[in-house]
Enzyme design. Structure first.
Site, PDB file in Angstrom:
ATOM      1  N   GLY A   1       0.866  -1.177   0.000  1.00  0.00           N
ATOM      2  CA  GLY A   1       0.000   0.000   0.000  1.00  0.00           C
ATOM      3  C   GLY A   1       0.895   1.217   0.000  1.00  0.00           C
TER       4      GLY A   1
ATOM      5  N   MET B   1      -4.136   3.876  -3.184  1.00  0.00           N
ATOM      6  CA  MET B   1      -5.602   3.928  -3.052  1.00  0.00           C
ATOM      7  C   MET B   1      -6.064   5.373  -3.075  1.00  0.00           C
ATOM      8  SD  MET B   1      -6.662   1.640   0.197  1.00  0.00           S
ATOM      9  CE  MET B   1      -5.189   1.944   1.123  1.00  0.00           C
TER      10      MET B   1
ATOM     11  N   CYS C   1     -11.067   2.816   9.157  1.00  0.00           N
ATOM     12  CA  CYS C   1     -10.453   2.757   7.821  1.00  0.00           C
ATOM     13  C   CYS C   1      -9.562   1.519   7.719  1.00  0.00           C
ATOM     14  CB  CYS C   1      -9.650   4.021   7.556  1.00  0.00           C
ATOM     15  SG  CYS C   1      -8.732   3.948   5.998  1.00  0.00           S
TER      16      CYS C   1
ATOM     17  N   CYS D   1      -7.043  11.818   7.691  1.00  0.00           N
ATOM     18  CA  CYS D   1      -6.534  11.937   6.322  1.00  0.00           C
ATOM     19  C   CYS D   1      -7.386  12.812   5.406  1.00  0.00           C
ATOM     20  CB  CYS D   1      -6.293  10.560   5.732  1.00  0.00           C
ATOM     21  SG  CYS D   1      -7.722   9.483   5.822  1.00  0.00           S
TER      22      CYS D   1
HETATM   23  N1  LIG Z   1      -3.624   6.275  -0.149  1.00  0.00           N
HETATM   24  C1  LIG Z   1      -2.972   5.155   0.198  1.00  0.00           C
HETATM   25  N2  LIG Z   1      -2.723   4.200  -0.707  1.00  0.00           N
HETATM   26  C2  LIG Z   1      -2.093   3.048  -0.388  1.00  0.00           C
HETATM   27  N3  LIG Z   1      -1.644   2.781   0.848  1.00  0.00           N
HETATM   28  C3  LIG Z   1      -1.858   3.693   1.810  1.00  0.00           C
HETATM   29  C4  LIG Z   1      -2.541   4.923   1.550  1.00  0.00           C
HETATM   30  N4  LIG Z   1      -2.603   5.634   2.697  1.00  0.00           N
HETATM   31  C5  LIG Z   1      -1.988   4.879   3.629  1.00  0.00           C
HETATM   32  N5  LIG Z   1      -1.544   3.715   3.122  1.00  0.00           N
HETATM   33  C6  LIG Z   1      -0.789   2.640   3.801  1.00  0.00           C
HETATM   34  O1  LIG Z   1      -1.061   2.675   5.194  1.00  0.00           O
HETATM   35  C7  LIG Z   1       0.151   2.974   5.910  1.00  0.00           C
HETATM   36  C8  LIG Z   1      -0.150   3.832   7.124  1.00  0.00           C
HETATM   37  O2  LIG Z   1      -0.873   4.946   6.731  1.00  0.00           O
HETATM   38  P1  LIG Z   1      -0.700   6.360   7.435  1.00  0.00           P
HETATM   39  O3  LIG Z   1      -1.731   7.253   6.848  1.00  0.00           O
HETATM   40  O4  LIG Z   1      -0.607   6.146   8.878  1.00  0.00           O
HETATM   41  O5  LIG Z   1       0.656   6.766   6.762  1.00  0.00           O
HETATM   42  P2  LIG Z   1       2.034   7.294   7.281  1.00  0.00           P
HETATM   43  O6  LIG Z   1       2.399   6.727   8.602  1.00  0.00           O
HETATM   44  O7  LIG Z   1       2.056   8.754   7.064  1.00  0.00           O
HETATM   45  O8  LIG Z   1       2.926   6.510   6.180  1.00  0.00           O
HETATM   46  P3  LIG Z   1       3.475   7.025   4.805  1.00  0.00           P
HETATM   47  O9  LIG Z   1       4.750   7.764   5.130  1.00  0.00           O
HETATM   48  O10 LIG Z   1       3.724   5.776   4.020  1.00  0.00           O
HETATM   49  O11 LIG Z   1       2.404   7.894   4.210  1.00  0.00           O
HETATM   50  C9  LIG Z   1       1.057   3.636   4.896  1.00  0.00           C
HETATM   51  O12 LIG Z   1       2.419   3.505   5.249  1.00  0.00           O
HETATM   52  C10 LIG Z   1       0.708   2.896   3.628  1.00  0.00           C
HETATM   53  O13 LIG Z   1       1.355   1.639   3.563  1.00  0.00           O
END
Ligand SMILES: Nc1ncnc2c1ncn2[C@@H]1O[C@H](COP(=O)(O)OP(=O)(O)OP(=O)(O)O)[C@@H](O)[C@H]1O
Length: 379
Positions: free
Chosen positions: A17, A43, A108, A205
């Site tokens: 993801g 996504m 989510c 988000c």
């Molecule tokens: N739009 C997206 N598409 C695909 N995978 C996602 C998306 N948003 C989040 N994820 C997955 O869920 C994880 C955790 O999401 P979170 O929103 O907490 O991101 P984060 O800790 O800021 O990580 P990143 O630096 O990868 O954005 C992400 O690392 C990613 O693997």
């Protein structure tokens, strides 16, 4: 430089993801280095195109493309706006309508990332999905999964993953669970990934850095009403109960007054009468609860925990654990959680997440908090 791994993973397909952030970029990098058959999937869950036609998702997807090209993996985009709206955003609005403060990230993960996205990945032939969550997994000999806190205690995200079950986690990898964030950034920098210096996402988000009040007001009608003390003294007007959370100080528009000059805090809501209760002082005794009720329980562990058990719990994401005793009701659909010591600002709608040492056992959604027998929020 490619690091050759001891085990041949080339027949194991992992769908990562990829959000366009640094964490998931490094996940893709590490898995590719370990020799997995890696596919990146972005996504799109929310349409945030502004009046100038600019949309963060488009920018994020461009970053996914840059990173995937650099690492040398295929990548795709999938649209889950409808699923997200139906299963997460509708829940989010319904909770606010009930005067609660929801945690959409928990839902989510349960409904989108580890359900809709997981199903989609399986259709792409995945053996596993991987994300950049800071959490660890372990398993028993029979394959039963355990969810453990991430090593980086500043980043641990088990709170948000607490409603996943063992069967789902069998298909999941969290490659960053043993790492600390500064090292993740270093890896990204050394590998020349375009996202190495991208700043971390903040807040919910779909709201991002937008004004929360304005955002919510766009979807739900706000009904202003009285702001008063439990003694009946009217202190002002509130803009609509949904805008306030138990324990909140900012945005009340009433400064400290009287000799003590102590600030005012939200200490209760009465949804039926549309009253916001306020009280003075961070340590206002009305903010301290002795126990809570929670329902919508989901346990990661398959273990029979018994009817009463003593563990630690978190009542919101950024909070230290507290000692608690959990008591199941007769049909195991709800729990009463009694605190070893009173806890400040318990908030209905948030998850109460249970831990035993490093292990995240599961969670429930907080319905009501009590100070001895007095309910702290009248909803
Ligand atoms: N739009 C997206 N598409 C695909 N995978 C996602 C998306 N948003 C989040 N994820 C997955 O869920 C994880 C955790 O999401 P979170 O929103 O907490 O991101 P984060 O800790 O800021 O990580 P990143 O630096 O990868 O954005 C992400 O690392 C990613 O693997």
């Amino acid at each position: 430089m490619m690091v050759k791994s001891m085990t041949d993973h080339s027949n194991t397909r992992v769908v990562v993801g990829m959000s366009g952030g640094v964490d998931s970029s490094v996940v893709a990098l590490l898995l590719k280095q370990q020799g997995y058959d890696v596919v990146g999937v972005f996504m799109k869950n929310w349409d945030d195109t502004d009046e100038n036609g600019v949309c963060t998702a488009t920018e994020d997807y461009k970053d996914v493309a840059k990173v995937a090209d650099k690492i040398g993996i295929p990548y795709y985009s999938i649209n889950f706006e409808k699923e997200y709206w139906d299963r997460v955003f509708t829940y989010f609005l319904d909770e606010y309508k009930k005067g609660r403060t929801p945690n959409p990230d928990v839902i989510c993960n349960k409904e989108i990332k580890f359900k809709a996205f997981l199903d989609y990945a399986m259709d792409l032939g995945a053996d596993y999905i991987a994300t950049g969550h800071y959490a660890r997994l372990s398993h028993d000999e029979d394959g039963t999964m355990h969810l453990l806190r991430g090593v980086d205690s500043n980043k641990d995200q088990t709170y948000f993953l607490s409603q996943l079950d063992s069967a789902t986690l069998q298909k999941v990898m969290f490659p960053l669970g043993e790492m600390v964030k500064p090292d993740v950034r270093k890896l990204a920098l050394n590998a020349g990934l375009a996202t190495a210096k991208k700043k971390d996402s903040v807040g919910i988000c779909f709201i991002g850095e937008k004004n929360f009040k304005e955002f919510l007001g766009h979807y739900l009608p706000a009904t202003p009403g009285k702001m008063m003390t439990f003694d009946g003294e009217v202190k002002g007007e509130h803009a609509g109960l949904m805008y306030y959370t138990i324990g909140q100080r900012r945005g009340l528009g009433i400064g400290g007054d009287g000799e003590d000059n102590e600030p005012w805090f939200v200490i209760g809501k009465d949804l039926k009468k549309n009253i916001l209760y306020v009280g003075k002082g961070y340590h206002n005794p009305h903010l301290y609860a002795t126990h809570l009720d929670a329902s919508d329980l989901h346990f990661v562990t398959n273990e029979d925990l018994g009817n009463d058990f003593h563990v630690t719990a978190k009542f919101r994401y950024r909070q230290k654990d507290s000692g608690v005793t959990v008591h199941f009701n007769d049909d195991h659909t709800a729990v009463t959680v009694t605190f070893d010591d009173p806890v400040r600002a318990i908030t209905p709608g948030q998850a109460v997440v249970f831990y035993r040492g490093e292990e995240c056992l599961g969670s429930g959604m907080i319905d009501a908090a009590y100070n001895d027998e007095r309910v702290l929020q009248y909803i």
